[in-house]
Design an enzyme around this catalytic site. Structure first.
Site, PDB file in Angstrom:
ATOM      1  N   ASP A 164      12.712 202.038  78.453  1.00  0.00           N
ATOM      2  CA  ASP A 164      11.543 201.041  79.038  1.00  0.00           C
ATOM      3  C   ASP A 164      11.972 200.361  80.243  1.00  0.00           C
ATOM      4  O   ASP A 164      13.050 199.516  79.843  1.00  0.00           O
ATOM      5  CB  ASP A 164      10.724 200.217  77.883  1.00  0.00           C
ATOM      6  CG  ASP A 164       9.437 199.535  78.660  1.00  0.00           C
ATOM      7  OD1 ASP A 164       8.576 200.318  78.605  1.00  0.00           O
ATOM      8  OD2 ASP A 164       9.653 198.382  78.939  1.00  0.00           O
ATOM      9  N   ARG A 165      11.598 200.540  81.185  1.00  0.00           N
ATOM     10  CA  ARG A 165      11.976 199.807  82.411  1.00  0.00           C
ATOM     11  C   ARG A 165      11.563 198.319  82.449  1.00  0.00           C
ATOM     12  O   ARG A 165      12.503 197.396  82.868  1.00  0.00           O
ATOM     13  CB  ARG A 165      11.597 200.362  83.768  1.00  0.00           C
ATOM     14  CG  ARG A 165      12.267 201.676  84.133  1.00  0.00           C
ATOM     15  CD  ARG A 165      11.732 202.830  83.373  1.00  0.00           C
ATOM     16  NE  ARG A 165      10.449 203.281  83.022  1.00  0.00           N
ATOM     17  CZ  ARG A 165       9.911 203.854  82.067  1.00  0.00           C
ATOM     18  NH1 ARG A 165      10.542 204.338  80.911  1.00  0.00           N
ATOM     19  NH2 ARG A 165       8.608 204.172  81.829  1.00  0.00           N
ATOM     20  N   THR A 166      10.502 198.021  82.056  1.00  0.00           N
ATOM     21  CA  THR A 166      10.091 196.545  81.994  1.00  0.00           C
ATOM     22  C   THR A 166      11.018 195.727  81.103  1.00  0.00           C
ATOM     23  O   THR A 166      11.621 194.763  81.226  1.00  0.00           O
ATOM     24  CB  THR A 166       8.717 196.321  81.714  1.00  0.00           C
ATOM     25  OG1 THR A 166       7.798 196.927  82.886  1.00  0.00           O
ATOM     26  CG2 THR A 166       8.246 194.844  81.381  1.00  0.00           C
ATOM     27  N   CYS A 179       7.856 206.779  88.889  1.00  0.00           N
ATOM     28  CA  CYS A 179       7.604 205.476  88.276  1.00  0.00           C
ATOM     29  C   CYS A 179       8.082 204.294  89.333  1.00  0.00           C
ATOM     30  O   CYS A 179       9.015 204.304  89.755  1.00  0.00           O
ATOM     31  CB  CYS A 179       8.622 205.645  86.908  1.00  0.00           C
ATOM     32  SG  CYS A 179       8.782 204.002  86.082  1.00  0.00           S
ATOM     33  N   ASN A 180       7.134 203.587  89.407  1.00  0.00           N
ATOM     34  CA  ASN A 180       7.224 202.492  90.250  1.00  0.00           C
ATOM     35  C   ASN A 180       8.424 201.579  89.605  1.00  0.00           C
ATOM     36  O   ASN A 180       9.286 200.979  90.466  1.00  0.00           O
ATOM     37  CB  ASN A 180       5.924 201.392  90.353  1.00  0.00           C
ATOM     38  CG  ASN A 180       4.949 202.319  91.210  1.00  0.00           C
ATOM     39  OD1 ASN A 180       4.910 202.106  92.530  1.00  0.00           O
ATOM     40  ND2 ASN A 180       3.850 202.936  90.738  1.00  0.00           N
ATOM     41  N   THR A 181       8.298 201.221  88.376  1.00  0.00           N
ATOM     42  CA  THR A 181       9.232 200.117  88.028  1.00  0.00           C
ATOM     43  C   THR A 181      10.769 200.546  88.002  1.00  0.00           C
ATOM     44  O   THR A 181      11.762 199.931  88.263  1.00  0.00           O
ATOM     45  CB  THR A 181       8.724 199.733  86.339  1.00  0.00           C
ATOM     46  OG1 THR A 181       7.374 199.567  86.433  1.00  0.00           O
ATOM     47  CG2 THR A 181       9.532 198.498  85.833  1.00  0.00           C
ATOM     48  N   ALA A 182      10.942 202.047  87.859  1.00  0.00           N
ATOM     49  CA  ALA A 182      12.044 202.458  87.734  1.00  0.00           C
ATOM     50  C   ALA A 182      12.938 202.460  89.389  1.00  0.00           C
ATOM     51  O   ALA A 182      13.990 202.564  89.487  1.00  0.00           O
ATOM     52  CB  ALA A 182      12.348 204.021  87.576  1.00  0.00           C
ATOM     53  N   THR A 190       3.677 196.859  86.369  1.00  0.00           N
ATOM     54  CA  THR A 190       4.084 196.412  85.311  1.00  0.00           C
ATOM     55  C   THR A 190       4.893 195.021  85.357  1.00  0.00           C
ATOM     56  O   THR A 190       4.976 194.612  86.535  1.00  0.00           O
ATOM     57  CB  THR A 190       5.255 197.119  84.533  1.00  0.00           C
ATOM     58  OG1 THR A 190       6.359 197.429  85.755  1.00  0.00           O
ATOM     59  CG2 THR A 190       4.881 198.728  84.350  1.00  0.00           C
ATOM     60  N   LYS A 236       0.374 204.793  77.962  1.00  0.00           N
ATOM     61  CA  LYS A 236       1.669 205.598  77.272  1.00  0.00           C
ATOM     62  C   LYS A 236       1.604 206.247  76.016  1.00  0.00           C
ATOM     63  O   LYS A 236       2.044 207.292  75.864  1.00  0.00           O
ATOM     64  CB  LYS A 236       2.905 204.616  77.336  1.00  0.00           C
ATOM     65  CG  LYS A 236       3.394 204.084  78.742  1.00  0.00           C
ATOM     66  CD  LYS A 236       4.637 203.408  78.954  1.00  0.00           C
ATOM     67  CE  LYS A 236       4.978 202.859  80.276  1.00  0.00           C
ATOM     68  NZ  LYS A 236       5.488 204.033  81.026  1.00  0.00           N
ATOM     69  N   CYS A 289       1.601 201.433  89.722  1.00  0.00           N
ATOM     70  CA  CYS A 289       2.252 201.692  88.290  1.00  0.00           C
ATOM     71  C   CYS A 289       1.563 203.061  88.084  1.00  0.00           C
ATOM     72  O   CYS A 289       0.275 203.224  88.078  1.00  0.00           O
ATOM     73  CB  CYS A 289       1.784 200.777  87.241  1.00  0.00           C
ATOM     74  SG  CYS A 289       2.200 201.368  85.481  1.00  0.00           S
TER      75      CYS A 289
END
Lengths: 239, 239
Positions: free
Chosen positions: B54-56, B89-92, B133, B172, B202
């Protein structure tokens, strides 16, 4: 010992024939995988090559062979670390042996998987109404498997089969709603002709006909493949 | 000279974060590609690795880094012949530079692509309501891009942001309908706070909020990415 799914096999999917059918397969794998968190989902590599020549045209001697594309896709997936490969197109299974021989990775046979799904849902002997491409019918892919299982195969009459093919081409072009009515009409005609089950033997048709849509069981080759992929991916960690 | 799309670039997609978001992207690319036959669709390779940490959680110091998975996925896609790579994936994108440095294939930046889409839809100065996120907010990914473009960024208050994160985790896990109400509620609250546009930053949120759902423009990072992938894939053959 805890069951862990995080080391499940990476599955390679030869797809894009057409892309809507592969989207549907990817969605169905995602929906059907039992998970408690995102990280429980399967590791997949999808090679979506819609430039693969039309399989039916090739089988009827009206177009180039898709063989080179299928073998190249299998090799790309092997290079990308796929540990099991599937071909997400029924008609392409006319080139199954050649594709399987091109890589050192095991390749699952969708026709066998769908045939097993028919046997589970439908006690023999039975008449199975088959909705598939002209190419799949001409190559006898399902006739062989189903007759071995004691099933008789019903197919649409020539006019009906032409409507099925036109609907498949509509789905490939994104005209889904127009195709739905044609496919349902031909499925109903096979019921009138005595079908006790309907086999969706074309991943494009899976986009418009689902189990529950008809008064008889609908066995969907895409659903059967999704379920088999999930079982196969997790087999290693369940042993 | 005829435009031919059949030699378009093969696009590699680092996906599976979560899989429903990547299904949505694949669907959107398929729906938006102008075609006259199946063979006009794009050649894609999708590496769907939901086991990526999980990126967050990583960005907030609460879990392992996804870096190894992102770099490995980029390398698998390069091995499979991808000519351009995107990270779905934005957070990635907090690991964008490291991922891009791991391969000799160009990697498109989703944050920049979505930022450009905001500028097209929304004259500056404007308040942009950002749904993303905790990790994307903490890393300042969109704040940097949008403020450079003269936009002010509005984010939910802490309680609202907590509801956004819970909705993302529901998506998810496949609980899409429950998540939809939460996301729409928080988007409406940003409108009440003065947002002139809503940025879906996201790819999971893209599954439940679309342009047309709100009285203000919704700029969807997944849609922006799909459009950019189509343009990029065909650039070569259009030149």
């Amino acid at each position: 010992m805890t069951k862990t799914y995080k080391t499940s096999k990476r599955i390679g999917i030869i797809g894009g024939m057409g892309p809507a059918a592969t989207v549907r397969l990817y969605q169905e794998i995602t929906d059907k995988t039992p998970i408690s968190s995102e990280q429980d989902h399967l590791r997949l590599v999808i090679d979506s090559d819609p430039t693969t020549p039309d399989r039916t045209a090739a089988l009827l001697g009206r177009g180039p062979s898709p063989e080179g594309h299928l073998l190249a896709a299998a090799r790309r997936l092997a290079s990308a670390g796929a540990q099991v490969i599937v071909i997400a197109c029924n008609t392409a299974h006319a080139w199954f042996e050649k594709t399987a021989a091109a890589v050192h990775v095991p390749v699952l046979n969708l026709i066998d998987v769908a045939g097993q799904a028919v046997s589970k849902r439908c006690p023999t002997p039975a008449n199975v109404g088959l909705l598939a491409t002209d190419g799949t019918l001409a190559a006898g892919l399902y006739q062989r498997v189903l007759q071995r299982q004691g099933m008789a195969v019903l197919v649409p009459d020539p006019g009906g089969q032409q409507e099925v093919m036109e609907a498949i081409m509509q789905i490939k072009r994104g005209q889904v709603e127009a195709a739905r009515a044609s496919i349902h009409r031909q499925a109903e005609r096979l019921i009138a002709a005595g079908a006790a089950a309907s086999l969706v033997g074309c991943t494009d048709i899976s986009v418009v006909l689902k189990d529950g849509d008809l008064p008889i069981p609908v066995i969907d080759s895409t659903t059967a493949l999704a379920e088999r992929i999930i079982a196969e991916a997790r087999e290693e960690s369940l042993r």
